[in-house]
Design an enzyme around this catalytic site. Sequence first.
Site, PDB file in Angstrom:
ATOM      1  N   THR A  73       0.997  -1.292  -0.021  1.00 51.55           N
ATOM      2  CA  THR A  73      -0.655   0.199  -0.107  1.00 51.55           C
ATOM      3  C   THR A  73       0.704   1.057   0.250  1.00 51.55           C
ATOM      4  O   THR A  73       2.161   1.472   0.532  1.00 51.55           O
ATOM      5  CB  THR A  73      -1.142   0.292   1.188  1.00 51.55           C
ATOM      6  OG1 THR A  73      -0.233   0.106   2.709  1.00 51.55           O
ATOM      7  CG2 THR A  73      -1.988  -1.263   1.079  1.00 51.55           C
ATOM      8  N   SER A 108       5.016   6.372  -4.597  1.00 53.17           N
ATOM      9  CA  SER A 108       6.199   7.408  -3.834  1.00 53.17           C
ATOM     10  C   SER A 108       7.002   6.939  -2.840  1.00 53.17           C
ATOM     11  O   SER A 108       6.271   5.821  -1.914  1.00 53.17           O
ATOM     12  CB  SER A 108       5.854   8.608  -3.494  1.00 53.17           C
ATOM     13  OG  SER A 108       4.898   8.885  -3.127  1.00 53.17           O
ATOM     14  N   GLY A 109       7.935   7.403  -2.295  1.00 50.32           N
ATOM     15  CA  GLY A 109       8.921   7.216  -1.937  1.00 50.32           C
ATOM     16  C   GLY A 109       8.950   5.665  -1.376  1.00 50.32           C
ATOM     17  O   GLY A 109       9.604   4.495  -2.275  1.00 50.32           O
ATOM     18  N   GLY A 113       6.894   2.798  -0.489  1.00 49.77           N
ATOM     19  CA  GLY A 113       6.754   2.079  -1.633  1.00 49.77           C
ATOM     20  C   GLY A 113       7.214   2.247  -2.309  1.00 49.77           C
ATOM     21  O   GLY A 113       7.102   0.730  -3.098  1.00 49.77           O
ATOM     22  N   TYR A 123       0.340  12.012  13.582  1.00 48.65           N
ATOM     23  CA  TYR A 123       0.822  11.293  13.142  1.00 48.65           C
ATOM     24  C   TYR A 123       2.136  10.290  14.219  1.00 48.65           C
ATOM     25  O   TYR A 123       1.616   9.386  14.380  1.00 48.65           O
ATOM     26  CB  TYR A 123       2.314  11.963  12.388  1.00 48.65           C
ATOM     27  CG  TYR A 123       3.747  10.388  11.874  1.00 48.65           C
ATOM     28  CD1 TYR A 123       2.886  10.265  10.907  1.00 48.65           C
ATOM     29  CD2 TYR A 123       4.697  10.868  12.412  1.00 48.65           C
ATOM     30  CE1 TYR A 123       4.044   9.078  10.041  1.00 48.65           C
ATOM     31  CE2 TYR A 123       5.579   8.986  11.965  1.00 48.65           C
ATOM     32  CZ  TYR A 123       5.882   8.650  10.955  1.00 48.65           C
ATOM     33  OH  TYR A 123       5.713   7.946   9.780  1.00 48.65           O
TER      34      TYR A 123
END
Length: 256
Positions: A22, A26-27, A29, A161
């Site tokens: 999931t 980007s990044g 993943g 977060y």
Amino acid sequence: MPAAHSPQSDPKTLDAKVVVITGGGSGIGQALARRFAQAGARVAILGRNLARLQATAEGCPTIHPYSADVRDPAQCVEVMGRIKADLGTIQVLIANAAIYPRAYFLDQAPEVFADTFAINVLGVANSIRPVLPDMLAHNDGRIVVMGSLADLNPLPDSIAYSATKGALHALVKGLAREVDRSRYPNVLINEFSPGATRTAMSDYGHAPEAIFDLMLPLILMPEGGQSGAFFQEGRQLHVGESWKGALKRLLGLKKS
């Protein structure tokens, strides 16, 4: 924890495995998707931005983009069903989707605070719920939840977060304890923190491409391996353990 492997040294370990990631647009993943594909896995990537997912998959025929919003449990059920029909039974789930809104608590809209929990916590649960039954039925599965230690020392402008990452510790431990180890020794659910990584969330740390090698031992962990544990950068950490618990564990290790 087993020593790190590489696809080159053990090329068959990931061949044809169905891996779902999931937040694959980007990044971390995106980098994981490409490395898993290079190692021979069939990779499904999920996200809300189909264009980004397609960019991740460009040039990699074994990466398959699926548009889905992990906040929506019905969408998760539907997309996991499509992945199973298209690629086969899901054997590995990496619950990576997350957002990191930076704002002081009183400056942050309640809707943003709630949305952080909807993606970072409920999104993890929504992603796991449709795949875990098949893993149990086949006694074959690895679930890796991307975690963090941000909850232990929350930054002032990162409360939402940090709170979500604290919630994931309980979610992972609780799920692992609900899986009967005697019946399903090859279904392992763990939490993994990559440490600081250079993504949209941070401008320092590991390159995203390096995370695959740090995570791979959790995927390759043998049947009966650790479940419900927290790993960071290749080693297990005992989050929230009391000094009495640590002493008991260390004495037990010495006896064995």
